[in-house]
Design a protein around this motif. Structure first.
Motif, PDB file in Angstrom:
ATOM      1  N   ALA A 181       0.896  -1.130  -0.032  1.00  0.00           N
ATOM      2  CA  ALA A 181      -0.035  -0.159   0.117  1.00  0.00           C
ATOM      3  C   ALA A 181       0.812   1.169  -0.228  1.00  0.00           C
ATOM      4  N   GLU A 182       2.147   1.160   0.739  1.00  0.00           N
ATOM      5  CA  GLU A 182       2.924   2.318   0.573  1.00  0.00           C
ATOM      6  C   GLU A 182       3.690   2.531  -0.762  1.00  0.00           C
ATOM      7  N   SER A 183       3.536   1.654  -1.595  1.00  0.00           N
ATOM      8  CA  SER A 183       4.591   1.720  -2.832  1.00  0.00           C
ATOM      9  C   SER A 183       3.697   2.534  -3.799  1.00  0.00           C
ATOM     10  N   SER A 184       4.447   3.519  -4.375  1.00  0.00           N
ATOM     11  CA  SER A 184       3.445   4.297  -5.468  1.00  0.00           C
ATOM     12  C   SER A 184       4.073   4.008  -6.812  1.00  0.00           C
ATOM     13  N   THR A 185       4.885   3.239  -7.163  1.00  0.00           N
ATOM     14  CA  THR A 185       5.409   2.851  -8.495  1.00  0.00           C
ATOM     15  C   THR A 185       6.204   1.477  -8.334  1.00  0.00           C
ATOM     16  N   LEU A 186       5.884   0.818  -9.723  1.00  0.00           N
ATOM     17  CA  LEU A 186       6.514  -0.378  -9.840  1.00  0.00           C
ATOM     18  C   LEU A 186       7.215  -0.346 -11.164  1.00  0.00           C
ATOM     19  N   ALA A 226      -5.779   1.136 -10.582  1.00  0.00           N
ATOM     20  CA  ALA A 226      -6.941   1.224  -9.910  1.00  0.00           C
ATOM     21  C   ALA A 226      -6.751   1.714  -8.401  1.00  0.00           C
ATOM     22  N   GLN A 227      -5.710   1.421  -8.263  1.00  0.00           N
ATOM     23  CA  GLN A 227      -5.182   1.563  -6.866  1.00  0.00           C
ATOM     24  C   GLN A 227      -4.395   2.898  -6.488  1.00  0.00           C
ATOM     25  N   GLY A 228      -4.328   3.519  -7.602  1.00  0.00           N
ATOM     26  CA  GLY A 228      -3.600   4.839  -7.569  1.00  0.00           C
ATOM     27  C   GLY A 228      -2.121   4.733  -7.719  1.00  0.00           C
ATOM     28  N   GLN A 229      -1.535   3.535  -8.222  1.00  0.00           N
ATOM     29  CA  GLN A 229      -0.123   3.208  -8.201  1.00  0.00           C
ATOM     30  C   GLN A 229       0.134   3.312  -9.955  1.00  0.00           C
ATOM     31  N   GLU A 230       1.195   3.271 -10.130  1.00  0.00           N
ATOM     32  CA  GLU A 230       1.801   3.365 -11.751  1.00  0.00           C
ATOM     33  C   GLU A 230       2.857   2.228 -11.922  1.00  0.00           C
ATOM     34  N   GLY A 269       1.098  -1.321 -28.334  1.00  0.00           N
ATOM     35  CA  GLY A 269       0.504  -0.101 -27.843  1.00  0.00           C
ATOM     36  C   GLY A 269       0.753  -0.026 -26.427  1.00  0.00           C
ATOM     37  N   PHE A 270       1.298  -0.759 -25.651  1.00  0.00           N
ATOM     38  CA  PHE A 270       1.295  -0.770 -24.254  1.00  0.00           C
ATOM     39  C   PHE A 270       2.115   0.565 -23.872  1.00  0.00           C
ATOM     40  N   ASP A 271       3.143   1.062 -24.785  1.00  0.00           N
ATOM     41  CA  ASP A 271       3.968   2.311 -24.411  1.00  0.00           C
ATOM     42  C   ASP A 271       3.131   3.493 -24.366  1.00  0.00           C
ATOM     43  N   GLN A 272       1.979   3.377 -24.511  1.00  0.00           N
ATOM     44  CA  GLN A 272       0.958   4.484 -24.604  1.00  0.00           C
ATOM     45  C   GLN A 272       0.357   4.398 -23.325  1.00  0.00           C
ATOM     46  N   GLN A 273       0.419   3.311 -22.460  1.00  0.00           N
ATOM     47  CA  GLN A 273      -0.269   3.380 -21.079  1.00  0.00           C
ATOM     48  C   GLN A 273       0.837   3.397 -19.887  1.00  0.00           C
ATOM     49  N   VAL A 274       2.037   3.014 -20.128  1.00  0.00           N
ATOM     50  CA  VAL A 274       2.995   3.380 -19.098  1.00  0.00           C
ATOM     51  C   VAL A 274       3.874   4.198 -19.596  1.00  0.00           C
ATOM     52  N   MET A 334       0.105  -9.963 -19.091  1.00  0.00           N
ATOM     53  CA  MET A 334       0.356  -9.775 -17.829  1.00  0.00           C
ATOM     54  C   MET A 334       0.858  -8.323 -17.601  1.00  0.00           C
ATOM     55  N   LEU A 335       1.429  -7.787 -18.245  1.00  0.00           N
ATOM     56  CA  LEU A 335       1.515  -6.365 -18.012  1.00  0.00           C
ATOM     57  C   LEU A 335       0.455  -5.537 -18.053  1.00  0.00           C
ATOM     58  N   PHE A 336      -0.224  -5.829 -18.939  1.00  0.00           N
ATOM     59  CA  PHE A 336      -1.643  -5.045 -19.153  1.00  0.00           C
ATOM     60  C   PHE A 336      -2.559  -5.093 -17.805  1.00  0.00           C
ATOM     61  N   ALA A 337      -2.482  -6.539 -17.254  1.00  0.00           N
ATOM     62  CA  ALA A 337      -3.490  -6.690 -16.108  1.00  0.00           C
ATOM     63  C   ALA A 337      -2.777  -6.144 -14.881  1.00  0.00           C
ATOM     64  N   VAL A 338      -1.497  -6.065 -14.733  1.00  0.00           N
ATOM     65  CA  VAL A 338      -1.011  -5.630 -13.476  1.00  0.00           C
ATOM     66  C   VAL A 338      -1.023  -4.086 -13.498  1.00  0.00           C
ATOM     67  N   SER A 339      -0.655  -3.497 -14.636  1.00  0.00           N
ATOM     68  CA  SER A 339      -0.662  -2.064 -15.030  1.00  0.00           C
ATOM     69  C   SER A 339      -2.080  -1.464 -14.370  1.00  0.00           C
ATOM     70  N   ASN A 340      -3.224  -2.071 -15.172  1.00  0.00           N
ATOM     71  CA  ASN A 340      -4.448  -1.644 -14.909  1.00  0.00           C
ATOM     72  C   ASN A 340      -4.936  -1.830 -13.409  1.00  0.00           C
ATOM     73  N   ASP A 341      -4.453  -2.989 -12.717  1.00  0.00           N
ATOM     74  CA  ASP A 341      -4.669  -3.118 -11.250  1.00  0.00           C
ATOM     75  C   ASP A 341      -4.121  -1.958 -10.429  1.00  0.00           C
ATOM     76  N   LEU A 342      -2.749  -1.794 -10.767  1.00  0.00           N
ATOM     77  CA  LEU A 342      -1.937  -0.841 -10.144  1.00  0.00           C
ATOM     78  C   LEU A 342      -2.678   0.792 -10.231  1.00  0.00           C
TER      79      LEU A 342
END
Length: 116
Positions: free
Chosen positions: A42-47, A74-78, A97-102, A64-72
């Motif tokens: 919960a204290e982590s801001s960024t992966l 949703a929790q205010g992390q990136e 197109g993942f480079d447009q998401q992160v 896997m990257l899309f799933a983890v990124s979307n979940d992060l």
């Protein structure tokens, strides 16, 4: 973990740095996803995921990257990725197109630079 890939996780202030070497494919993407998810608190801001030593990334790795990124998100992390500009992994990330998401960086210092 399967032979052929290694995941090293380390905490860096409010960020988590995951360095993945070898291949990411259907045989190991689920295990890598579990390691990435369990590293975040919960204290982590960024992966930050360093793919500069990754030699192969298939559709299971992208999913896997899309799933983890979307979940992060949703929790205010990136999620941020470290990619060598001319690598196969960078090309796969761009094609999907993942480079447009992160955010993409060329070094871990650059990726970690504006996190807090």
């Amino acid at each position: 973990m399967m032979p052929g890939e290694e995941v090293r996780i380390e905490a860096r202030d409010c960020s988590v740095l995951a360095t993945i070497s070898g291949e990411v494919d259907a045989s190991n993407a689920q295990g890598i996803e579990g390691r990435l998810r369990s590293a975040m608190t919960a204290e982590s801001s960024t992966l930050v995921i360093d793919f500069t030593a990754t030699t192969f990334l298939d559709s299971a790795g992208i999913r896997m990257l899309f799933a983890v990124s979307n979940d992060l998100a949703a929790q205010g992390q990136e999620m941020r990725l470290v990619l060598a500009p001319t690598s196969l992994v960078h090309r796969v990330i761009s094609i999907t197109g993942f480079d447009q998401q992160v955010k993409i960086a060329e070094t871990t210092d650059e990726a970690l630079g504006s996190t807090s």
